[in-house]
Every structure is written in C-alpha cells, then in structure tokens.
Design a protein around this motif. Structure first.
Motif, PDB file in Angstrom:
ATOM      1  N   ASN A 118     -25.608  47.484   1.904  1.00  0.00           N
ATOM      2  CA  ASN A 118     -25.512  48.727   1.152  1.00  0.00           C
ATOM      3  C   ASN A 118     -26.405  48.690  -0.076  1.00  0.00           C
ATOM      4  O   ASN A 118     -26.780  47.618  -0.567  1.00  0.00           O
ATOM      5  CB  ASN A 118     -24.065  49.039   0.761  1.00  0.00           C
ATOM      6  N   GLN A 165     -22.109  42.186   3.158  1.00  0.00           N
ATOM      7  CA  GLN A 165     -20.789  41.614   3.425  1.00  0.00           C
ATOM      8  C   GLN A 165     -20.611  41.341   4.915  1.00  0.00           C
ATOM      9  O   GLN A 165     -21.272  41.975   5.744  1.00  0.00           O
ATOM     10  CB  GLN A 165     -19.678  42.572   2.983  1.00  0.00           C
ATOM     11  N   LEU A 187     -18.142  38.902  -3.733  1.00  0.00           N
ATOM     12  CA  LEU A 187     -17.303  40.072  -3.444  1.00  0.00           C
ATOM     13  C   LEU A 187     -16.184  39.705  -2.483  1.00  0.00           C
ATOM     14  O   LEU A 187     -16.405  39.015  -1.489  1.00  0.00           O
ATOM     15  CB  LEU A 187     -18.142  41.196  -2.829  1.00  0.00           C
ATOM     16  N   GLY A 239     -25.972  45.056  -1.845  1.00  0.00           N
ATOM     17  CA  GLY A 239     -24.910  44.177  -1.379  1.00  0.00           C
ATOM     18  C   GLY A 239     -24.962  43.910   0.103  1.00  0.00           C
ATOM     19  O   GLY A 239     -25.553  44.677   0.877  1.00  0.00           O
ATOM     20  N   ASN A 261     -23.251  40.500  -4.018  1.00  0.00           N
ATOM     21  CA  ASN A 261     -23.881  41.663  -4.625  1.00  0.00           C
ATOM     22  C   ASN A 261     -24.968  41.214  -5.583  1.00  0.00           C
ATOM     23  O   ASN A 261     -24.778  40.232  -6.333  1.00  0.00           O
ATOM     24  CB  ASN A 261     -22.860  42.499  -5.410  1.00  0.00           C
ATOM     25  N   TYR A 262     -26.091  41.915  -5.562  1.00  0.00           N
ATOM     26  CA  TYR A 262     -27.132  41.698  -6.565  1.00  0.00           C
ATOM     27  C   TYR A 262     -27.109  42.876  -7.531  1.00  0.00           C
ATOM     28  O   TYR A 262     -27.327  44.018  -7.145  1.00  0.00           O
ATOM     29  CB  TYR A 262     -28.516  41.583  -5.922  1.00  0.00           C
ATOM     30  N   HIS A 263     -26.830  42.603  -8.807  1.00  0.00           N
ATOM     31  CA  HIS A 263     -26.732  43.634  -9.832  1.00  0.00           C
ATOM     32  C   HIS A 263     -28.063  43.722 -10.575  1.00  0.00           C
ATOM     33  O   HIS A 263     -28.527  42.730 -11.157  1.00  0.00           O
ATOM     34  CB  HIS A 263     -25.620  43.302 -10.830  1.00  0.00           C
ATOM     35  N   LEU A 269     -27.693  48.398  -7.385  1.00  0.00           N
ATOM     36  CA  LEU A 269     -26.958  47.241  -6.877  1.00  0.00           C
ATOM     37  C   LEU A 269     -27.173  47.175  -5.372  1.00  0.00           C
ATOM     38  O   LEU A 269     -27.059  48.185  -4.682  1.00  0.00           O
ATOM     39  CB  LEU A 269     -25.472  47.374  -7.201  1.00  0.00           C
ATOM     40  N   TRP A 273     -26.117  37.854  -9.814  1.00  0.00           N
ATOM     41  CA  TRP A 273     -25.430  37.713  -8.529  1.00  0.00           C
ATOM     42  C   TRP A 273     -23.920  37.692  -8.724  1.00  0.00           C
ATOM     43  O   TRP A 273     -23.408  37.079  -9.661  1.00  0.00           O
ATOM     44  CB  TRP A 273     -25.867  36.438  -7.813  1.00  0.00           C
ATOM     45  N   ASP A 304     -15.273  42.026  -7.595  1.00  0.00           N
ATOM     46  CA  ASP A 304     -16.580  41.383  -7.770  1.00  0.00           C
ATOM     47  C   ASP A 304     -16.506  40.476  -8.987  1.00  0.00           C
ATOM     48  O   ASP A 304     -16.112  40.913 -10.077  1.00  0.00           O
ATOM     49  CB  ASP A 304     -17.655  42.457  -7.949  1.00  0.00           C
ATOM     50  N   GLN A 314     -26.443  50.729  -3.902  1.00  0.00           N
ATOM     51  CA  GLN A 314     -25.717  51.624  -4.791  1.00  0.00           C
ATOM     52  C   GLN A 314     -26.546  51.899  -6.044  1.00  0.00           C
ATOM     53  O   GLN A 314     -27.260  51.025  -6.526  1.00  0.00           O
ATOM     54  CB  GLN A 314     -24.385  50.998  -5.232  1.00  0.00           C
ATOM     55  N   GLU A 342     -12.444  46.706  -3.904  1.00  0.00           N
ATOM     56  CA  GLU A 342     -13.409  45.614  -4.009  1.00  0.00           C
ATOM     57  C   GLU A 342     -13.240  44.865  -5.333  1.00  0.00           C
ATOM     58  O   GLU A 342     -13.101  45.495  -6.391  1.00  0.00           O
ATOM     59  CB  GLU A 342     -14.836  46.150  -3.920  1.00  0.00           C
TER      60      GLU A 342
END
Length: 359
Positions: free
Chosen positions: A54, A27, A161, A25, A191-193, A23, A158, A151, A56, A149
């Motif tokens: 970030n 912000q 957040l 992200g 966030n891109y998952h 993931l 997408w 989401d 993850q 957080e």
C-alpha cells in the motif's frame, strides 16, 4: 511577474500547507473463512494466506475536512489471497481507504482503517465445472476492509506493523449463489514513513463554518442495477428506483436525510412466474418505502447509511425493512452520483448506481 517566476513573498509562503509526506507499507496475512451459513461449511476448512502492498499520503490541511478529522491518511492498496482450496483458488483486489489515528506518540501509533475496492476471482461458480463454489459466483466482486493497526518505530523511518482486520467480498447479488467471503485476518509487516513523527506546522484553525450548515436541500435521484434471481436462471434483470429526499447539514461532518422512494425489481416477476401455480393475478412486485439516513462528509465524498421501511409491499419477497450503505460524490453544486449496496437483514439485495440532482 514574480508569481510567474515561482517566487512569492515570505508571508504568503508561510501560509502554504506543509508538504504531505508519503508512507509505503507491505504486510503478510493469515486468515480463516467464517462459515456464516451452512451452505458454505464445506469451503470454510482452509486457512487463506496473502499479502498486501500500500501507499498512503498524509493529509496536510489543504482542505478544511483534513483538520475536522484530525488529519487522516488516504491510501491505495493491492491485496492478494491464496485460499489453499482448489474450489476457491486465488483473489486479487485493489482499493482505496482512510486511516485515522486513534492514538499517536512519537514512536507508536494506533490507526483505524476503512476501505473499499474491487476484487477479481479467476475461479467463480460454474454449474458444470465448479459447482461447489457457493461463495463466489462472479469473477468481479466488491471488497470492504476494516482494520485496526499498531505501528512501532524501529528506526527514524521504518516501523513494524501488527494488525487485526476483516475482509468482506461480495458481488451484491448481481449473480448467484452469492454468500460472500468473510475473512478475519492477522497481519504483520513493515512501514516506511517519509516523515516521523508528523505534525502540522501549526495547530489546526477551526476555520469558518460550511456555507450550507443548517440549510435544507431537496434532491431527486434515480438508480439502476442488475440482479440474478436464482442459480438456474443465468439472466440478469434490471432493478430501478426513484427517490425524493430532503437533507439538512447539521455539522461540519454530518448531514441528516429522509426520503420516499419507489422500487421496481424485474427479477421478482421472473421469480413469481417460476414459483406460482398460476400466472393469473400475480401480486404487484413494485414497492414503496420511507427511509431515514446519515451522510458522513469528507469534502466532496460522503459515506451514506440508510434505514428504510416498506410502506407498499404486496409481494412479501423480503423483510419489511431494508438498509443501504454507499459512497456518494458531489460532482457539482447540484449534481451528484453514488454507488450503493441495498441490503435485507444483512443479505445483499442489489448494487445500485445512482445519479441525482440537488436543489
């Protein structure tokens, strides 16, 4: 031969853990500075803004603790703040963190995040050029981040957040003044998952109990740290301690520990010489304490928390009790290290670098 060619039997391939998705992200942050002491009220007037990027990785069951904590994410982040105050300037921070889902649906998630790292402030305290900066006295500082957080999915990959958090910056009294910065923060971002929703291929198996469950271990360790006793003295003094402790693993995630330790803080000797009317028969600055503690286990890593009381404390330079927070790493079966922050009543005393052996 077949393994060397990269092929494995179908039954063996099915046992491999699922590929861990990533993931990414970004912000933006809006904050304010908490005036937790009157000495920083003149600086708690601006509203810092910043951003974070970030990455993850979702844990996937390749280690037993992944399932014990219900598959948290492990992340790295870069955080920037502009304090909109010429005395404080800007800060740049990089750190690692764990993000654990406390509520998860196909299109919505709530995560609790805890992280730590290192921050750089180009404009620290300087008696000649920046004496108003009573918050930050050194360019390098530790950072602790707490965040909740939310989401929500916008598309299959997408998500939007919204987060509430607290960022704390401090150098652990390595230099002074060091009142530190506390920044309550509201964040919005994207966030891109890599995979959403993510689930393990099969329900997590409980697995065998750890081999050391219920076993008592004895450890011997020593620490070293540097500390400045006042703004008028730029020197940094060596602080040492030695600890003998016993620990017992009481569950998959927890170890209880107790120990006795001795401390030698050379900055207290300098402090006494500066304040005493005579240097004859100065009180002993050595201290001895007893503590109880807990270790929250994540594989080789552990989050350490101690509460101790001084049994021998001739020079009453602090309260009768102390706290310690730290991150421990088990290097081998018998050798470990940790980075700890020793605290007196919420005020940082010293950052301790620890090395020890476990029998």
């Amino acid at each position: 031969m077949t393994a060397a060619l990269g092929w494995m039997p179908k039954a063996q391939a099915q046992q491999a853990p699922p590929r861990a998705p990533v993931l990414v992200g970004a912000q933006v942050h809006g904050s304010f500075i908490i005036a937790h002491t009157p000495a920083i009220k003149h600086l708690a007037v601006s509203h810092p803004t910043g951003f974070e990027v970030n990455v993850q990785r979702q844990t996937n069951g390749s280690q037993p603790w992944h399932a014990w904590y219900r598959y948290p994410r492990v992340g790295v982040a870069f955080t920037y703040y502009d304090y909109h105050n010429p005395t404080l300037g800007r800060s740049y921070a990089a750190g690692i963190y764990l993000s654990k889902a406390v509520w998860r649906r196909a299109r919505q998630e709530v995560h609790a995040r805890l992280g730590s790292g290192l921050a750089y402030f180009p404009q620290g305290f300087d008696a000649a050029t920046n004496h108003r900066n009573t918050i930050i006295s050194s360019r390098f500082n530790a950072i602790i981040q707490l965040r909740a957080e939310y989401d929500v999915a916008l598309t299959s990959h997408w998500g939007a957040l919204l987060a509430l958090g607290l960022n704390h910056y401090s150098n652990g009294a390595t230099t002074k003044p060091n009142f530190g910065i506390n920044l309550p923060t509201v964040s919005v971002g994207l966030n891109y998952h890599g995979q959403r929703p993510w689930r393990p291929l099969s329900p997590p198996a409980p697995g065998p109990d750890p081999a050391d469950l219920g076993r008592t271990r004895v450890s011997l360790s020593a620490t070293a740290g540097l500390k400045q006793h006042g703004e008028s003295d730029p020197r940094r003094y060596l602080v040492n301690s030695i600890t003998v402790s016993a620990s017992r693993r009481v569950g998959r995630k927890s170890t209880l520990t107790a120990g006795v330790e001795g401390f030698l803080d050379r900055s207290l000797t300098a402090q006494l010489r500066d304040t005493a009317r005579t240097t004859d028969r100065l009180p002993d600055v050595r201290k001895a304490g007893l503590y109880l503690g807990h270790e929250l286990l994540f594989g080789r890593f552990a989050f350490v928390s101690h509460l101790g009381v001084y049994l021998y404390n001739p020079y009453k330079s602090n309260n009768f009790y102390y706290e310690r927070l730290g991150l421990k790493y088990q290097i081998t079966e018998h050798l470990f290290s940790s980075l700890d922050l020793k605290v007196h009543r919420g005020s940082a005393d010293v950052i301790e670098c620890r090395l020890g052996v476990r029998l």
